[in-house]
Design a protein around this motif. Structure first.
Motif, PDB file in Angstrom:
ATOM      1  N   SER A 144      -3.637  -2.274   5.372  1.00 59.93           N
ATOM      2  CA  SER A 144      -4.208  -3.390   4.613  1.00 59.93           C
ATOM      3  C   SER A 144      -4.840  -3.042   3.274  1.00 59.93           C
ATOM      4  N   ALA A 145      -5.017  -1.783   2.959  1.00 58.60           N
ATOM      5  CA  ALA A 145      -5.662  -1.420   1.694  1.00 58.60           C
ATOM      6  C   ALA A 145      -4.866  -1.981   0.516  1.00 58.60           C
ATOM      7  N   LYS A 146      -5.563  -2.347  -0.515  1.00 63.10           N
ATOM      8  CA  LYS A 146      -4.914  -2.916  -1.705  1.00 63.10           C
ATOM      9  C   LYS A 146      -4.412  -1.837  -2.661  1.00 63.10           C
ATOM     10  N   GLU A 147      -5.106  -0.695  -2.691  1.00 64.87           N
ATOM     11  CA  GLU A 147      -4.739   0.372  -3.618  1.00 64.87           C
ATOM     12  C   GLU A 147      -4.020   1.496  -2.877  1.00 64.87           C
ATOM     13  N   ALA A 148      -3.387   2.353  -3.647  1.00 65.39           N
ATOM     14  CA  ALA A 148      -2.778   3.556  -3.076  1.00 65.39           C
ATOM     15  C   ALA A 148      -3.890   4.491  -2.610  1.00 65.39           C
ATOM     16  N   VAL A 149      -3.615   5.231  -1.538  1.00 63.86           N
ATOM     17  CA  VAL A 149      -4.584   6.180  -1.007  1.00 63.86           C
ATOM     18  C   VAL A 149      -3.905   7.531  -0.825  1.00 63.86           C
ATOM     19  N   LEU A 150      -4.540   8.567  -1.370  1.00 58.91           N
ATOM     20  CA  LEU A 150      -4.106   9.942  -1.181  1.00 58.91           C
ATOM     21  C   LEU A 150      -5.069  10.594  -0.200  1.00 58.91           C
ATOM     22  N   VAL A 151      -4.520  11.153   0.891  1.00 64.62           N
ATOM     23  CA  VAL A 151      -5.312  11.853   1.899  1.00 64.62           C
ATOM     24  C   VAL A 151      -4.997  13.340   1.794  1.00 64.62           C
TER      25      VAL A 151
ATOM     26  N   ASN B  20      -5.449   3.990 -10.247  1.00 64.39           N
ATOM     27  CA  ASN B  20      -6.468   3.479  -9.325  1.00 64.39           C
ATOM     28  C   ASN B  20      -6.327   4.055  -7.911  1.00 64.39           C
ATOM     29  N   CYS B  21      -5.587   5.126  -7.754  1.00 60.95           N
ATOM     30  CA  CYS B  21      -5.393   5.732  -6.439  1.00 60.95           C
ATOM     31  C   CYS B  21      -6.728   6.242  -5.894  1.00 60.95           C
ATOM     32  N   LYS B  22      -7.026   5.858  -4.678  1.00 58.51           N
ATOM     33  CA  LYS B  22      -8.222   6.322  -3.985  1.00 58.51           C
ATOM     34  C   LYS B  22      -7.888   7.665  -3.337  1.00 58.51           C
ATOM     35  N   ILE B  23      -8.749   8.671  -3.516  1.00 60.27           N
ATOM     36  CA  ILE B  23      -8.492  10.008  -2.986  1.00 60.27           C
ATOM     37  C   ILE B  23      -9.554  10.320  -1.939  1.00 60.27           C
TER      38      ILE B  23
ATOM     39  N   TRP C  36       3.860  14.021   1.684  1.00 61.38           N
ATOM     40  CA  TRP C  36       4.727  12.969   2.228  1.00 61.38           C
ATOM     41  C   TRP C  36       4.164  11.655   1.702  1.00 61.38           C
ATOM     42  N   TRP C  37       5.011  10.874   1.026  1.00 65.76           N
ATOM     43  CA  TRP C  37       4.574   9.643   0.363  1.00 65.76           C
ATOM     44  C   TRP C  37       5.223   8.454   1.065  1.00 65.76           C
ATOM     45  N   PHE C  38       4.384   7.593   1.623  1.00 69.70           N
ATOM     46  CA  PHE C  38       4.853   6.384   2.301  1.00 69.70           C
ATOM     47  C   PHE C  38       4.505   5.160   1.468  1.00 69.70           C
ATOM     48  N   SER C  39       5.374   4.171   1.511  1.00 71.73           N
ATOM     49  CA  SER C  39       5.164   2.934   0.778  1.00 71.73           C
ATOM     50  C   SER C  39       5.546   1.765   1.669  1.00 71.73           C
ATOM     51  N   GLN C  40       5.156   0.571   1.267  1.00 72.42           N
ATOM     52  CA  GLN C  40       5.488  -0.643   2.014  1.00 72.42           C
ATOM     53  C   GLN C  40       6.310  -1.569   1.138  1.00 72.42           C
ATOM     54  N   ARG C  41       7.355  -2.142   1.734  1.00 68.43           N
ATOM     55  CA  ARG C  41       8.131  -3.155   1.020  1.00 68.43           C
ATOM     56  C   ARG C  41       7.329  -4.449   0.894  1.00 68.43           C
TER      57      ARG C  41
ATOM     58  N   MET D 135       0.838  -1.187   0.000  1.00 67.38           N
ATOM     59  CA  MET D 135       0.000   0.000   0.000  1.00 67.38           C
ATOM     60  C   MET D 135       0.877   1.241   0.000  1.00 67.38           C
ATOM     61  N   ASP D 136       0.507   2.197  -0.806  1.00 67.81           N
ATOM     62  CA  ASP D 136       1.104   3.519  -0.754  1.00 67.81           C
ATOM     63  C   ASP D 136       0.107   4.443  -0.063  1.00 67.81           C
ATOM     64  N   LEU D 137       0.613   5.248   0.863  1.00 63.85           N
ATOM     65  CA  LEU D 137      -0.208   6.240   1.541  1.00 63.85           C
ATOM     66  C   LEU D 137       0.442   7.592   1.323  1.00 63.85           C
ATOM     67  N   ILE D 138      -0.281   8.472   0.640  1.00 67.82           N
ATOM     68  CA  ILE D 138       0.234   9.788   0.314  1.00 67.82           C
ATOM     69  C   ILE D 138      -0.533  10.812   1.137  1.00 67.82           C
ATOM     70  N   LEU D 139       0.191  11.591   1.920  1.00 64.30           N
ATOM     71  CA  LEU D 139      -0.405  12.626   2.761  1.00 64.30           C
ATOM     72  C   LEU D 139      -0.154  13.980   2.107  1.00 64.30           C
ATOM     73  N   TRP D 140      -1.221  14.715   1.819  1.00 62.02           N
ATOM     74  CA  TRP D 140      -1.108  16.027   1.175  1.00 62.02           C
ATOM     75  C   TRP D 140      -1.809  17.048   2.057  1.00 62.02           C
ATOM     76  N   ARG D 141      -1.031  17.947   2.626  1.00 57.19           N
ATOM     77  CA  ARG D 141      -1.621  19.019   3.422  1.00 57.19           C
ATOM     78  C   ARG D 141      -2.230  20.045   2.475  1.00 57.19           C
TER      79      ARG D 141
END
Length: 152
Positions: free
Chosen positions: A89-96, A44-47, A126-131, A1-7
């Motif tokens: 656990s999300a399958k897709e990338a999520v941008l918050v 397919n990034c969920k926003i 800030w973009w976080f990813s999982q190995r 999962m990629d989690l992208i945090l955008w202020r």
């Protein structure tokens, strides 16, 4: 999962807080960061976006569909944000798209496992990813980007 945090980008002062819109500079920051994100985000990034006007206006710069989520409103707790995005656990990338201090606290939890009051600049990402997918302990900071770093 990629989690992208955008202020959200720079906003006008005032009350009520949820109705504060972006400044002219904020609109430029949002467009500049949206241009960069457009080249980076998977299709397919969920926003997910805070219901605050300034966050909605920041999201609109992307020109993609998004969902407004109450757990991303100003004053939300980091665990509420992580639960809302289904981390890890999300399958897709999520941008918050959300607010300080919450997003800085989320970043601290992802990096250290503990809440700290880390500063995230306006319109910063800030973009976080999982190995290993689904393994929060395998997460790492993939990128930190601010609108002032994007060359047009």
């Amino acid at each position: 999962m990629d989690l992208i945090l955008w202020r959200h980008a720079e906003a006008e002062p005032g009350e009520p807080d949820l109705e504060r819109g972006l400044t002219g500079k904020g609109h430029k920051q949002a467009r500049r960061m949206a241009d960069w994100l457009t080249t980076q985000l998977p299709d397919n990034c969920k926003i997910m976006v805070s219901p605050a006007l300034r966050a909605l206006q920041t999201a609109e710069a992307l020109g993609r569909k998004f969902k407004i989520h109450a757990d991303l409103a100003p004053g939300s707790e980091p665990d509420e944000v992580l639960r809302a995005v289904n981390w890890p656990s999300a399958k897709e990338a999520v941008l918050v798209i959300g607010h300080q201090p919450t997003l800085g606290q989320v970043a601290a939890v992802l990096m250290t496992g503990e809440e700290h009051d880390w500063e995230m600049r306006k319109a910063g990402v800030w973009w976080f990813s999982q190995r290993e997918p689904g393994d929060a302990l395998s997460s790492y900071l993939k990128a930190v980007m601010g609108p002032e770093l994007i060359v047009k």
